[in-house]
Design a protein around this motif. Structure first.
Motif, mmCIF file in Angstrom:
data_model
loop_
_atom_site.group_PDB
_atom_site.id
_atom_site.type_symbol
_atom_site.label_atom_id
_atom_site.label_comp_id
_atom_site.label_asym_id
_atom_site.label_seq_id
_atom_site.Cartn_x
_atom_site.Cartn_y
_atom_site.Cartn_z
ATOM 1 N N UNK A 179 0.840 -1.205 0.000
ATOM 2 C CA UNK A 179 0.000 0.000 0.000
ATOM 3 C C UNK A 179 0.869 1.247 0.000
ATOM 4 N N UNK A 180 1.903 1.256 0.825
ATOM 5 C CA UNK A 180 2.801 2.416 0.904
ATOM 6 C C UNK A 180 3.538 2.602 -0.422
ATOM 7 N N UNK A 181 4.011 1.516 -1.011
ATOM 8 C CA UNK A 181 4.724 1.594 -2.290
ATOM 9 C C UNK A 181 3.793 2.103 -3.388
ATOM 10 N N UNK A 182 2.578 1.578 -3.432
ATOM 11 C CA UNK A 182 1.600 2.026 -4.422
ATOM 12 C C UNK A 182 1.250 3.505 -4.220
ATOM 13 N N UNK A 183 1.122 3.930 -2.975
ATOM 14 C CA UNK A 183 0.823 5.337 -2.680
ATOM 15 C C UNK A 183 1.949 6.243 -3.165
ATOM 16 N N UNK A 184 3.184 5.798 -3.008
ATOM 17 C CA UNK A 184 4.320 6.600 -3.481
ATOM 18 C C UNK A 184 4.323 6.708 -5.004
ATOM 19 N N UNK A 185 4.020 5.600 -5.676
ATOM 20 C CA UNK A 185 3.955 5.614 -7.142
ATOM 21 C C UNK A 185 2.829 6.535 -7.610
ATOM 22 N N UNK A 186 1.677 6.437 -6.970
ATOM 23 C CA UNK A 186 0.534 7.291 -7.326
ATOM 24 C C UNK A 186 0.830 8.758 -7.034
ATOM 25 N N UNK A 187 1.566 9.023 -5.964
ATOM 26 C CA UNK A 187 1.956 10.397 -5.622
ATOM 27 C C UNK A 187 2.821 10.993 -6.729
ATOM 28 N N UNK A 188 3.799 10.228 -7.191
ATOM 29 C CA UNK A 188 4.680 10.707 -8.259
ATOM 30 C C UNK A 188 3.889 10.912 -9.552
ATOM 31 N N UNK A 189 3.007 9.974 -9.871
ATOM 32 C CA UNK A 189 2.182 10.087 -11.071
ATOM 33 C C UNK A 189 1.292 11.327 -11.008
ATOM 34 N N UNK A 190 0.676 11.563 -9.856
ATOM 35 C CA UNK A 190 -0.190 12.738 -9.691
ATOM 36 C C UNK A 190 0.623 14.023 -9.821
ATOM 37 N N UNK A 191 1.847 14.011 -9.318
ATOM 38 C CA UNK A 191 2.701 15.195 -9.414
ATOM 39 C C UNK A 191 3.046 15.493 -10.877
ATOM 40 N N UNK A 192 3.346 14.447 -11.660
ATOM 41 C CA UNK A 192 3.642 14.624 -13.084
ATOM 42 C C UNK A 192 2.411 15.169 -13.808
ATOM 43 N N UNK A 193 1.246 14.583 -13.545
ATOM 44 C CA UNK A 193 0.012 15.055 -14.180
ATOM 45 C C UNK A 193 -0.310 16.491 -13.766
#
Length: 163
Positions: free
Chosen positions: A7-21
């Motif tokens: 969950x933490x790893x997925x949240x970090x990936x989603x955080x980076x993706x949201x930042x790029x978007x």
């Protein structure tokens, strides 16, 4: 413990993706603002009047601006989940409710504003109020999820207190 790490790893990936978007939305908003100014002056789009072109790109800029707010909150949500290492916090519930409001605004406001502007500038156009029903339903569901996550937070606190 394995699920928590996922969950933490997925949240970090989603955080980076949201930042790029988020960065892309910022660039798109600025681009649409520039196009709303430049294209009508130069009459680049021959099939549209200068006023219609300005309204079109201004409405697109409004969409992008609302997306900036939406993505800012999505980024904050995933950052909070990664930092707290649990989705059941008050902060996550708060972000979900804010995201729901942005989704509701995105589903209604730009299309209505664009239609009103176009009709006021070009009275021969039909006045319509296009609303994205799917966006409204998604906003309501996200708002309810915010309440559910808040309840999960309260249950988590009670469970922690009993241990």
């Amino acid at each position: 413990m394995e699920t928590k790490n996922k969950v933490v790893k997925l949240a970090k990936i989603c955080h980076i993706t949201a930042k790029v978007l988020y960065c892309i939305a910022c660039a798109a908003c600025l681009t649409f603002i520039v196009l709303a100014i430049v294209l009508p002056i130069n009459k680049v789009i021959s099939s549209m009047t200068a006023k219609e072109t300005a309204v079109l790109f201004s409405t697109l800029a409004l969409y992008a601006f609302i997306c900036i707010g939406l993505l800012w909150n999505i980024e904050g949500l995933f950052k909070s989940v990664a930092a707290e290492q649990t989705p059941f916090t008050e902060r996550v519930s708060h972000y979900l409710k804010k995201i729901a409001i942005f989704v509701l605004v995105l589903a209604t406001v730009p299309a209505i504003v664009g239609s009103i502007l176009l009709h006021s500038i070009c009275p021969e156009t039909e006045l319509s109020f296009p609303v994205d029903l799917g966006g409204i339903i998604a906003g309501i569901v996200l708002f309810l999820l915010g309440w559910f996550f808040n309840y999960g937070n309260e249950l988590q606190k009670q469970d922690d207190e009993t241990l």
